[in-house]
Structure formats: C-alpha cells, structure tokens
Design a protein around this motif. Sequence first.
Motif, PDB file in Angstrom:
ATOM      1  N   LYS A   9       6.100  -7.048  12.235  1.00 18.77           N
ATOM      2  CA  LYS A   9       5.635  -7.951  11.161  1.00 18.77           C
ATOM      3  C   LYS A   9       6.809  -8.430  10.310  1.00 18.77           C
ATOM      4  N   ILE A  11       7.293 -10.046   6.176  1.00 20.42           N
ATOM      5  CA  ILE A  11       6.680 -10.532   4.934  1.00 20.42           C
ATOM      6  C   ILE A  11       7.231 -11.939   4.714  1.00 20.42           C
ATOM      7  N   GLU A  15       6.970  -9.911  -1.253  1.00 19.58           N
ATOM      8  CA  GLU A  15       7.293  -8.484  -1.167  1.00 19.58           C
ATOM      9  C   GLU A  15       7.646  -7.944  -2.556  1.00 19.58           C
ATOM     10  N   HIS A  16       7.491  -6.684  -2.736  1.00 17.74           N
ATOM     11  CA  HIS A  16       7.687  -5.940  -3.990  1.00 17.74           C
ATOM     12  C   HIS A  16       6.639  -6.312  -5.041  1.00 17.74           C
ATOM     13  N   GLY A 145       0.228  -1.577   1.207  1.00 15.94           N
ATOM     14  CA  GLY A 145      -0.758  -1.632   2.302  1.00 15.94           C
ATOM     15  C   GLY A 145      -0.652  -2.914   3.112  1.00 15.94           C
ATOM     16  N   ILE A 146       0.244  -3.828   2.711  1.00 16.53           N
ATOM     17  CA  ILE A 146       0.324  -5.098   3.462  1.00 16.53           C
ATOM     18  C   ILE A 146       0.894  -4.880   4.867  1.00 16.53           C
ATOM     19  N   ASP A 147       1.843  -3.939   5.022  1.00 14.77           N
ATOM     20  CA  ASP A 147       2.475  -3.752   6.337  1.00 14.77           C
ATOM     21  C   ASP A 147       1.457  -3.277   7.376  1.00 14.77           C
TER      22      ASP A 147
HETATM   23  C1  MEV Z   1       7.672  -3.996   2.714  1.00 18.70           C
HETATM   24  O1  MEV Z   1       7.456  -4.620   3.964  1.00 18.70           O
HETATM   25  C2  MEV Z   1       6.998  -4.766   1.629  1.00 18.70           C
HETATM   26  C3  MEV Z   1       7.180  -4.194   0.219  1.00 18.70           C
HETATM   27  O2  MEV Z   1       6.492  -5.071  -0.670  1.00 18.70           O
HETATM   28  C4  MEV Z   1       6.597  -2.792   0.118  1.00 18.70           C
HETATM   29  C5  MEV Z   1       5.075  -2.764   0.199  1.00 18.70           C
HETATM   30  O3  MEV Z   1       4.426  -3.794   0.054  1.00 18.70           O
HETATM   31  O4  MEV Z   1       4.557  -1.662   0.429  1.00 18.70           O
HETATM   32  C6  MEV Z   1       8.629  -4.143  -0.188  1.00 18.70           C
END
Ligand code: MEV
Length: 325
Positions: A9, A11, A15-16, A145-147
Amino acid sequence: MTTASAPGKIILFGEHAVVYGRPALALPVTQVHAEAEILASNSTGIWIHAPGIHLHADLNSLPSDHPIAAVIHNFLFISRVSPFPNLEIKITSSIPVASGLGSGAAVTVALVRALSSFLVHPMTDEEVNAFAYDIEKLHHGTPSGIDNTVVTYAKPVYFVKATSFRAERSDSEVEAGEGNIIETFKPAAPFTIVIGDTGIPAPTKESVADVRRLWEADKARWEGVFDQVGEIAKEARTRIEIGDWRLLGDLMNQNHALLQEMTVSSPELDRLVDAARKAGAVGAKLSGGGRGGNMIALIQPENADEVSSALKSAGAKGTIVTQVI
Ligand code: MEV
C-alpha cells in the motif's frame, strides 16, 4: 493446501494527521504482495518458513511477540482451535520491509486469511481488518488503522479514524475499527504514480511517536496543522473523482510541506521529491511514516521513464510505476 495473498500500500494523502482523526487516502500497490501457504504436516508442531527473513522455526521456539508468531497465536486463541494442528506455513513477500509499503500488514492479512480458510472458515474482510488492526497495535503503538484497511480491502480508500468516539470510552470497550469511516472511491480516469524508495528503513512507530511528542508539547499548533492536512485530503478525493490532476499535484506538494513541518521528511526524501518535480511530475510528496521509506510522484504516463530515471539518479534504490484505476 491453502494460499492467500495481500498487496502492498501507499498513503496518498494525510499520513500522521490520520492518527488524530483527520481524513486520509491510501491506495493498494498490487505490483508487490505477501503470500501465505498452509499445508497439513506429518511433523509435530507448527513450522514456519519465511525464507526472505531466513526464518525456519517451530512456533514454540519464537517469542510470543514475534510478528508472525503473534498472528498465529492470536488466531488460534480467537478461533479456539484445539488441539493445535500440525502445520507447515510458508510466507513470502516482495514488499520491502520498513519502507512504508505496508509489508507487516500484508503478511498479517495474507496469513490470517490462509489460516482461517484452512482451519475454520474464511474470515470476512471486516473480520480480517479488525484482526490485522489488533496486530498493528501490538507493533506500532498508536496506528490509525489505515494501513491494515487498504491492505485488507485492496481498493483505494478514504479513511477517517473515530478518535472522538474512542476518547469517550476505553480501548477495551471499543470494537477494533468500530466507528471508523471507510469508503472506497473511484478515480474519474486512471492516473499514474511513481513510487521512489530511499532504501532507508524507517519504522513508522518512531516517527508516529515523535509527532505525538510535538503534539503533546503544543496541541493548538499541531491541531491546526492536522486540520490543514485533513482539508487537503478531502479536497484531493474530490479532485481524483473529477479528474483534476493539476490541482491534485499541487495538493501533494502542499501536503509534503506540512509533513516537513511535522519533521518527518528527511534530506533523502526531499531530494527525491525535488528530482521528481524537476523531471516533470505534476506533484510529489513523501508517503507513509517518513524519515526514510518511500515518496510518491503523480506523473503523466508518458513521463514514467524520465521521472523514474531522475529518481534513481537522485539516490532512489528502486522505483515502482503503478496505475490507479
Ligand atoms: C503509515 O503508513 C501512516 C501513518 O499515518 C501511521 C498510521 O496511520 O498509523 C504515519
């Protein structure tokens, strides 16, 4: 024998800030994947073979928090399989480790799908996703939880973590993933992304913890930054759905600047982002936890070779061109 697989995957936006309840967009990367194969065995025990990490071991000889052992123990516990069956489990993955491409989540998803199909009955995507989120929490502290979500559904996802809802109840009272917004979305037309790998391993847990420290020291400032990122992610979804690639590229550049402000970029990532833009990318940003790992660039398909070579000349250890449909 049963096999199951799951993609990598990236992002795309958010992210963050997604850890703090702002929207984010993520895409599956089907050029790379993890695969799990399960066979009944005549030898006693559960034997795990993961040649990519030189692992050939009996489950009982691994520490219980080993990423692969944790998946198997958790699965056997929740599915109440007893006595333990004799199994051979083979795990392979073409997803680079600790690079922001979701290798851990993909191994978890492939493995739990294969185990559930072989030993009980196939789990639904919702069950797989909730299971994978619990494993992500063991290894990554406070993941959004997006991953695990994008790896499980293997489709572009618009994701919002249900933080305010969680704040009112303890984690143990809230079902994994309960209250999250998970929507799949479709681009107006296919578009092309180049992924550039810095080759620098960067555990997401550390950059997420560093951003948390910044936030704890000055919540008002960082809530404002996360709001801006969230607005960018929302706007980006609209631009993808109407096919406005020029503005989408600008939004990537703006998101990268905010990630720099969060201190999660690095000289290597910035160098690749600059090189992609100079080689004609419509926009570019780091992707995932940052510090190392990957960056992404939005390109016209005819520029793929030029942008890939510019990234390699600027230090990328590898590039992947992926079409989003
Ligand atoms: C990591 O792929 C994405 C972050 O936003 C961490 C998360 O969402 O758990 C950095």
